[in-house]
Design an enzyme around this catalytic site. Structure first.
Site, PDB file in Angstrom:
ATOM      1  N   LYS A 189       1.138  -0.969   0.243  1.00 56.42           N
ATOM      2  CA  LYS A 189      -0.038   0.176  -0.106  1.00 56.42           C
ATOM      3  C   LYS A 189       0.917   1.097   0.122  1.00 56.42           C
ATOM      4  O   LYS A 189       2.117   0.639   0.211  1.00 56.42           O
ATOM      5  CB  LYS A 189      -1.114   0.196   1.367  1.00 56.42           C
ATOM      6  N   ARG A 221     -10.784  -0.551  14.152  1.00 53.51           N
ATOM      7  CA  ARG A 221     -11.063   0.344  13.188  1.00 53.51           C
ATOM      8  C   ARG A 221     -11.690  -0.460  12.531  1.00 53.51           C
ATOM      9  O   ARG A 221     -12.750  -0.827  12.516  1.00 53.51           O
ATOM     10  CB  ARG A 221      -9.148  -0.065  12.543  1.00 53.51           C
ATOM     11  N   HIS A 263      -6.547  -7.266  12.897  1.00 53.01           N
ATOM     12  CA  HIS A 263      -5.448  -6.352  12.692  1.00 53.01           C
ATOM     13  C   HIS A 263      -4.647  -6.085  14.258  1.00 53.01           C
ATOM     14  O   HIS A 263      -5.882  -5.768  15.325  1.00 53.01           O
ATOM     15  CB  HIS A 263      -5.775  -5.673  11.833  1.00 53.01           C
ATOM     16  N   ARG A 320       0.950 -10.787   6.775  1.00 49.25           N
ATOM     17  CA  ARG A 320       0.564  -9.370   6.132  1.00 49.25           C
ATOM     18  C   ARG A 320       2.016  -8.888   6.198  1.00 49.25           C
ATOM     19  O   ARG A 320       2.005  -8.544   7.423  1.00 49.25           O
ATOM     20  CB  ARG A 320      -0.516  -8.702   6.494  1.00 49.25           C
ATOM     21  N   TYR A 379      15.901  31.648   4.529  1.00 50.40           N
ATOM     22  CA  TYR A 379      14.816  32.245   4.767  1.00 50.40           C
ATOM     23  C   TYR A 379      15.021  32.976   6.309  1.00 50.40           C
ATOM     24  O   TYR A 379      15.382  31.697   7.267  1.00 50.40           O
ATOM     25  CB  TYR A 379      13.457  31.699   4.878  1.00 50.40           C
ATOM     26  N   CYS A 396      14.817  25.772   2.579  1.00 48.24           N
ATOM     27  CA  CYS A 396      13.370  25.901   1.540  1.00 48.24           C
ATOM     28  C   CYS A 396      12.729  24.200   0.913  1.00 48.24           C
ATOM     29  O   CYS A 396      12.993  23.706   1.225  1.00 48.24           O
ATOM     30  CB  CYS A 396      14.545  25.916   0.373  1.00 48.24           C
ATOM     31  N   ASP A 404      12.672  23.825  -2.347  1.00 44.52           N
ATOM     32  CA  ASP A 404      13.557  22.957  -3.100  1.00 44.52           C
ATOM     33  C   ASP A 404      15.066  22.944  -2.603  1.00 44.52           C
ATOM     34  O   ASP A 404      15.414  21.683  -3.456  1.00 44.52           O
ATOM     35  CB  ASP A 404      14.314  23.505  -4.706  1.00 44.52           C
TER      36      ASP A 404
END
Ligand SMILES: *Cc1c(COP(=O)(O)O)cnc(C)c1O
Length: 377
Positions: free
Chosen positions: A42, A139, A169, A225, A271, A318, A320
């Protein structure tokens, strides 16, 4: 959306598919009986790439693929993966016909869902389902005895649905304290008996995530799993050294120095000018930022590796880029490792997770689709 595998960028995540295969094989060895492994891919394979991970896991002995969303299952089918796939989340009942056609198993835990799904299936078609029981995770899943009986009664009149699996689970399998785990396990055993008053056999009964599979292999029925451990990561810090074999981490993250400059004392970096150089320093700019999932929180105590030595992140991160302070000069193009090892030095996924006060799962998941994945077989 699949990850890019080629790009002009000098920032990339490296994925060791051979390590994923090693982790699958070693996990299988821990079981006496012929255990069935469902490889959990997933969230695009926990950030590693779902298609590549699924293929590698299947080649190493996994037989089933697990995903959270129906969309994820379709993406794997479209990529040519023919193995059985189970969707662990809730799928719209109106998608039952496509699921049946493409041999995708769906999870069921509501009787209304059964009736609706049945109504969308054509005569002569069959949809395989896995029934989900909630034994204490709070859940998805059936809880009450009466609810389970009702569900099972309804299932009997749905001739186009075939119950192939039954599962639950665990909420605390990765904690040292085992009481709650054992409570959930006992609850599961009890409810299985209840379910079996209606259908007496299932091809697959499963409850083990990575932590349960590796710590309690005798309590896993005939399928596990396998998620985080397949990627070579521990689900938690506290059980990190409780695994029967050393996991091999598949994920690492790298970049290259894009600019390097010697700055005098008192130079502002980034910055907000939150970092000011103490003395004369070597400051390098690295082309990765928060838009790549390298979030601003990394600025707090964050380090990277350059030529096998640690270098701190300085100033704000930043969108990038990020700036680091080099211990010694290194030229443009020098490899920078943000997660992984260089020589004897290593920055583990666990270290990065702790830096961000989170769990290992989040780290590869948060590295965005802008960062290409480089696969190593
Ligand atoms: C994600 C998931 C798993 C795998 O868990 P890991 O801790 O990554 O092994 C197993 N079962 C369900 C229902 C899940 O959602």
């Amino acid at each position: 959306m699949a990850y890019k595998t080629a790009s002009t960028r000098e920032t990339w995540a490296e994925i060791r598919l051979d390590y994923i295969q090693y982790n699958v094989r070693e996990t299988k060895k821990q079981f006496d009986q012929d255990i069935h492994v469902m490889a959990m891919v997933k969230a695009d394979g926990y950030g590693h790439g779902a298609v590549e991970t699924a293929k590698a896991a299947l080649a190493a002995g996994a037989e089933f693929i697990g995903v959270a969303l129906f969309d994820e299952a379709l993406e794997l089918r479209d990529a040519g993966i023919a193995a059985p796939i189970l969707v662990l989340g809730r799928t719209r009942p109106e998608d039952a016909a496509i699921a049946a056609k493409r041999h995708i198993r769906l999870t069921a835990f509501q009787k209304e869902w059964l009736l609706e799904a049945e109504s969308h299936l054509e005569v002569g078609t069959t949809l395989s389902i896995h029934i989900k029981l909630d034994t204490g995770m709070g859940r998805f899943g059936l809880v009450e005895d009466a609810e389970i009986h009702d569900f099972m009664q309804t299932l009997k009149i749905c001739s186009r649905l075939k119950a192939e699996g039954l599962y639950t689970h665990f909420a605390t399998a990765d904690e040292k304290e085992a009481d709650y785990f054992q409570q959930q396990y006992a609850c599961f055993l009890e409810r299985i008996q209840l379910v079996k008053t209606h259908i007496d056999t299932f091809d697959f009964i499963h409850c083990g995530n990575s932590a349960a599979s590796l710590r309690y292999p005798d309590q896993c029925f005939n399928m596990i799993r396998l998620g985080i451990a397949m990627y070579g990561l521990s689900p938690s810090k506290e059980v990190e050294d409780e695994f029967p074999f050393p996991l091999k981490t598949a994920f690492s993250l790298h970049s290259r120095i894009a600019q390097v400059k010697k700055v005098p004392a008192g130079t502002n970096i980034g910055y907000g000018c939150t970092y000011v150089s103490d003395t004369e320093e070597w400051i390098a700019t690295i082309p990765i930022g928060y838009a790549d999932g390298w979030y601003r929180w990394h600025a707090k105590n964050g380090e990277v590796l350059v030529n096998g030595r640690r270098a701190p992140i300085v100033g704000r991160i930043c969108m990038d880029q990020v700036m680091i302070r080099l211990p010694v000069h290194a030229p443009v193009g020098t490899k920078v490792t943000l997660v992984g090892s260089q020589g004897d030095e290593v920055i583990t996924v666990m270290e990065v997770a702790e830096r961000l006060q989170t769990i290992t799962y989040e780290i590869p998941c948060m590295i965005s689709h802008r960062v290409p994945r480089l696969y190593i077989k």
